[in-house]
Design a protein around this motif. Structure first.
Motif, PDB file in Angstrom:
ATOM      1  N   TYR A 110      14.061 -19.393  57.930  1.00 14.94           N
ATOM      2  CA  TYR A 110      13.002 -19.940  57.079  1.00 14.94           C
ATOM      3  C   TYR A 110      11.592 -19.723  57.618  1.00 14.94           C
ATOM      4  CZ  TYR A 110      12.940 -24.134  60.144  1.00 14.94           C
ATOM      5  OH  TYR A 110      12.853 -24.998  61.208  1.00 14.94           O
ATOM      6  N   ARG A 111      11.426 -19.439  58.918  1.00 15.17           N
ATOM      7  CA  ARG A 111      10.093 -19.238  59.468  1.00 15.17           C
ATOM      8  C   ARG A 111      10.116 -18.140  60.506  1.00 15.17           C
ATOM      9  NH1 ARG A 111       9.369 -24.090  61.980  1.00 15.17           N
ATOM     10  NH2 ARG A 111       8.505 -22.896  63.689  1.00 15.17           N
ATOM     11  N   ASP A 169      13.218 -14.889  64.249  1.00 13.96           N
ATOM     12  CA  ASP A 169      13.038 -15.879  63.187  1.00 13.96           C
ATOM     13  C   ASP A 169      13.629 -17.228  63.563  1.00 13.96           C
ATOM     14  OD1 ASP A 169      11.755 -14.038  61.564  1.00 13.96           O
ATOM     15  OD2 ASP A 169      13.575 -13.457  60.502  1.00 13.96           O
ATOM     16  N   ARG A 203       5.787 -22.318  50.840  1.00 15.41           N
ATOM     17  CA  ARG A 203       4.478 -21.932  51.364  1.00 15.41           C
ATOM     18  C   ARG A 203       3.477 -23.080  51.208  1.00 15.41           C
ATOM     19  NH1 ARG A 203       1.711 -17.435  53.005  1.00 15.41           N
ATOM     20  NH2 ARG A 203       3.576 -16.148  52.750  1.00 15.41           N
ATOM     21  N   LEU A 247       4.113 -25.449  54.060  1.00 15.36           N
ATOM     22  CA  LEU A 247       3.557 -24.957  55.323  1.00 15.36           C
ATOM     23  C   LEU A 247       2.031 -25.061  55.345  1.00 15.36           C
ATOM     24  CD1 LEU A 247       5.633 -21.725  56.129  1.00 15.36           C
ATOM     25  CD2 LEU A 247       5.757 -23.947  57.261  1.00 15.36           C
ATOM     26  N   GLU A 278       3.382 -18.305  59.249  1.00 17.32           N
ATOM     27  CA  GLU A 278       4.761 -18.257  59.708  1.00 17.32           C
ATOM     28  C   GLU A 278       5.775 -18.144  58.561  1.00 17.32           C
ATOM     29  OE1 GLU A 278       5.674 -21.321  62.524  1.00 17.32           O
ATOM     30  OE2 GLU A 278       3.959 -20.833  63.807  1.00 17.32           O
ATOM     31  N   ALA A 279       5.315 -18.095  57.315  1.00 14.70           N
ATOM     32  CA  ALA A 279       6.228 -18.054  56.174  1.00 14.70           C
ATOM     33  C   ALA A 279       6.993 -16.731  56.117  1.00 14.70           C
ATOM     34  CB  ALA A 279       5.454 -18.246  54.875  1.00 14.70           C
TER      35      ALA A 279
END
Length: 306
Positions: free
Chosen positions: A140-141, A251, A280, A283, A291-292
């Motif tokens: 996810y990031r 990741d 997004r 975040l 970091e997306a």
């Protein structure tokens, strides 16, 4: 050797200490600005038939409140808030479940997850080949390090070794960042450029003092830490980021028990949140849009064993 390769905390772990006064983000327990999501029928349909959560109707998630902006205790000293807490809420919403966040010490997550104490871990856990032997991952990031300079610095961008040639850089001794920058310096010397001058520190405070006093030009450490400090103090700024697994991609992922069957639903839910913009936006509350990920993957190649 493994700790050197994997960084300040073994891929990636806590980021810093507890929240401080005058925080730049909302660290109150109510979190009125938290982004919420609707149920995702496709993600719910991807749950294994008869799957039993730790508590029926509840998504029980372990998180380590290692420091803002990823996860920290709120001003009530008991509620966990931050980007990882927000993401856990989005996943729970997408699956039509209530969220139960379980604060833990980061080093305790593997045993707790394997023993069935919680359904998943959402706590800055990086994907490695060794971990994939026991756990499943839904990314996810991005795992990133950040290059930050004083606000008045003439350094404008660092994206590759030559950009750092001749600079004085403060970094944690024995960390992944040090390993990477030593290799960058070797590449610069081989190319006829100036080496990087590394100044090693055991603590973040020493690195920041060196930067602010002008003894070094750049500080390098996990990106999220420096995002928080820059927003709080407004005297440093980002000039670049670097994969924590350089030269490989690295990741961060939701972590579940190997073979539990939950991973496909979580990857599906994450991709839905990426597509509808909720992730997004979540975040962005913590200045971590950098970091997306563009797409979540199930069990992608992880950092190799060393």
């Amino acid at each position: 050797m493994l700790a050197l390769i994997l960084g300040s905390w073994a891929i990636f772990g806590p980021t810093q200490g507890p929240a401080v006064a005058q925080a730049p983000f909302d660290l109150g327990p109510e979190q009125p600005g938290r982004v919420r999501a609707d149920k995702q029928p496709e993600a719910i349909a991807a749950l294994p038939k008869g799957f039993k959560f730790v508590e029926p109707g509840v998504f029980t998630v372990a998180v380590s409140p290692g420091g803002p902006p990823l996860a920290t205790y709120a001003t009530d000293a008991k509620t966990v808030v931050g980007a990882d807490a927000d993401f856990a809420q989005l996943i729970a919403d997408s699956l039509g479940l209530r969220l139960d966040l379980q604060p833990i010490a980061w080093a305790d997550w593997p045993l707790g997850l394997a023993s069935g104490k919680y359904d998943a871990v959402i706590s800055n856990v990086g994907v490695t080949e060794q971990r994939k032997e026991k756990f499943d991952f839904s990314t996810y990031r991005k795992g990133l390090h950040g290059f930050f300079v004083r606000a008045d610095s003439k350094v404008t961008a660092i994206s590759e070794p030559k950009d750092a040639a001749g600079l004085k850089i403060s970094v944690g001794g024995g960390t992944n960042q040090e390993r990477i920058l030593v290799e960058w310096s070797k590449q610069n010397v081989a190319a006829g450029l100036k080496p990087i001058e590394l100044q090693l520190f055991d603590d973040e405070a020493g690195r920041l003092v060196a930067l602010r006093s002008g003894r070094v030009d750049v500080i390098v450490q996990p990106h999220a830490q420096l995002v928080f400090i820059a927003a709080r103090d407004k005297d440093i700024r980002r000039v670049g980021t670097l994969s924590a697994g350089w030269p490989l991609k690295s990741d961060v992922a939701i972590t579940t028990r190997k073979g539990s069957g939950l991973v496909d639903a979580l990857t599906n839910a994450t991709n839905g949140l990426i597509a509808n913009g909720k992730f997004r936006a979540s975040l962005a509350r913590w200045n971590l849009e950098e970091e997306a990920l563009d797409r979540s993957e199930t069990n992608p190649p992880g950092l190799p064993k060393y």
